[in-house]
Design a protein around this motif. Sequence first.
Motif, short mmCIF file in Angstrom:
data_model
loop_
_atom_site.label_atom_id
_atom_site.label_comp_id
_atom_site.label_asym_id
_atom_site.label_seq_id
_atom_site.Cartn_x
_atom_site.Cartn_y
_atom_site.Cartn_z
N LEU A 56 12.07 12.12 4.25
CA LEU A 56 12.00 11.81 5.68
C LEU A 56 13.25 12.34 6.37
O LEU A 56 14.37 12.13 5.89
CB LEU A 56 11.91 10.29 5.91
N THR A 61 7.23 4.78 9.52
CA THR A 61 6.31 4.17 8.56
C THR A 61 5.71 5.26 7.69
O THR A 61 5.21 6.27 8.18
CB THR A 61 5.21 3.39 9.29
N VAL A 62 5.75 5.04 6.39
CA VAL A 62 5.26 6.03 5.42
C VAL A 62 3.73 6.01 5.39
O VAL A 62 3.10 4.95 5.35
CB VAL A 62 5.81 5.73 4.02
N ASP A 92 2.60 4.12 0.74
CA ASP A 92 2.03 4.17 2.08
C ASP A 92 2.06 2.77 2.69
O ASP A 92 1.72 1.78 2.04
CB ASP A 92 0.58 4.67 2.01
N CYS A 127 2.36 9.99 9.01
CA CYS A 127 3.53 9.14 9.27
C CYS A 127 3.72 8.91 10.77
O CYS A 127 4.10 7.81 11.19
CB CYS A 127 4.79 9.78 8.69
N THR A 131 3.60 5.25 12.31
CA THR A 131 4.80 4.74 12.98
C THR A 131 4.47 4.23 14.38
O THR A 131 4.95 3.16 14.79
CB THR A 131 5.87 5.84 13.05
N ALA A 164 -4.10 6.50 8.48
CA ALA A 164 -2.73 6.33 8.93
C ALA A 164 -2.59 5.10 9.82
O ALA A 164 -1.57 4.39 9.75
CB ALA A 164 -2.26 7.58 9.68
N CYS A 167 -2.28 2.27 7.57
CA CYS A 167 -0.94 2.23 6.97
C CYS A 167 0.06 1.58 7.92
O CYS A 167 1.02 0.94 7.47
CB CYS A 167 -0.47 3.66 6.63
#
Length: 306
Positions: A56, A61-62, A92, A127, A131, A164, A167
Motif C-alpha cells: 500500500l 481498507t484492503v 480482505d 481497495c 475504503t 469490494a 470488504c
Amino acid sequence: MSGQDQAGGLVGPAADVLARLVRTALDEDLGGDPGTDVTTTATVPADARTVVEVRLREPGTVAGQVVWVPLLADAARRLGQETPVVELLAADGSHGAAGDVLARLSGPTRTLLVAERTGLNLVGRACGVATATRAWVDVLAGTGVEVLDTRKTTPGLRAWEKYAVRCGGGTNKRVGLFDVAMVKDNHAAAAGSVVAAYRAVRSTSPDVAVEVEVESTEVALAVVRAGGRFLMCDNMTPDDLARTVAAVRALVAELDGPGGRVLLEATGGLTLARAPEVAATGVDFVSVGALTHSSPQLDVGLDWTG
C-alpha cells in the motif's frame, strides 16, 4: 456472487466470475490468449526468478487479495511457466497503513511482470471502493442503518466492485435487473401510476422482492396500502423523510399488526456530512451510488525484493 469463504469470513466472487474477469483483463493487456508481452519476452530470460511485494502506498481498507492466485495461475499458463507462490499478508476487509505489505509473490519473473499491472489495477480499484464504503460504515456506526451499493458500477466489474463494498462493511443491494425488482419513475409513467406498476410487477413476478421508489409521503402510503413493504425514498429532505418514515411505519402497524415490517431506504444527494441526520429519521438503509461510480483508486504498488 457466492464463493468459498475467504479470510475474515468474507465470501468472494464465485470462481467462474473471477476466472472470467482475470481472463478478460489479461486478454486486454496481451492482445489475446495466450498473447504476448513484447518487452518482457525481449528483456527477461525465461528461467529468471523474482520475489516481489504488493504494498500500500496510502492508508485504506484492503480488498481484492482474492485475485492473486487465479491471476498468476492464468498468466503462468499462457507463458508455459510454473505458477508463482502467493503469500497473503493482509486479509480482505482489514485496515492497512501506508507502507504495509499486502502480499509476497515469488516465482518466474516473466509471469510476475505479465500479471503485475492487471493485479494492481484490480486490487487498487477494490481497495478504493472498500475504503470509501468503510467511511460510510464508520459514520453510520451505532445507528443501525446499513449502507447499500447500487447498479452504478463499471461495466464488467460489477461482481468485483460489489465484493469490494462488502470488504468495506457495506451491503449489496441487488446484483442486477433479474434478482430484485425496482419500480422507478419511468416504470410508473409506463404503467400509469406507481401503484399500478407495483401491482404489475407483483403479479408477474410473485417470488421476487419488489422495491418501489417514492418521492412523497402520500405516494409511499398508497404503495403500502397496495401491499408494498420495501420503499426507496428518493431525494427527500430530512424532515420529509422523517415524516414519511413515521407515517409508513404507523400504517404498516395498523394493517399488519405490531409485528408488521417494512424496509425503508433513503437515497439521492447523500453525503457523509448528512449521513447522521438521515440515519436519525429512522430509515433502515442508505444507498450510495458514489461507492462504486466515484471512489478513487487506492495507490497500490509492487516492489522487487530479490
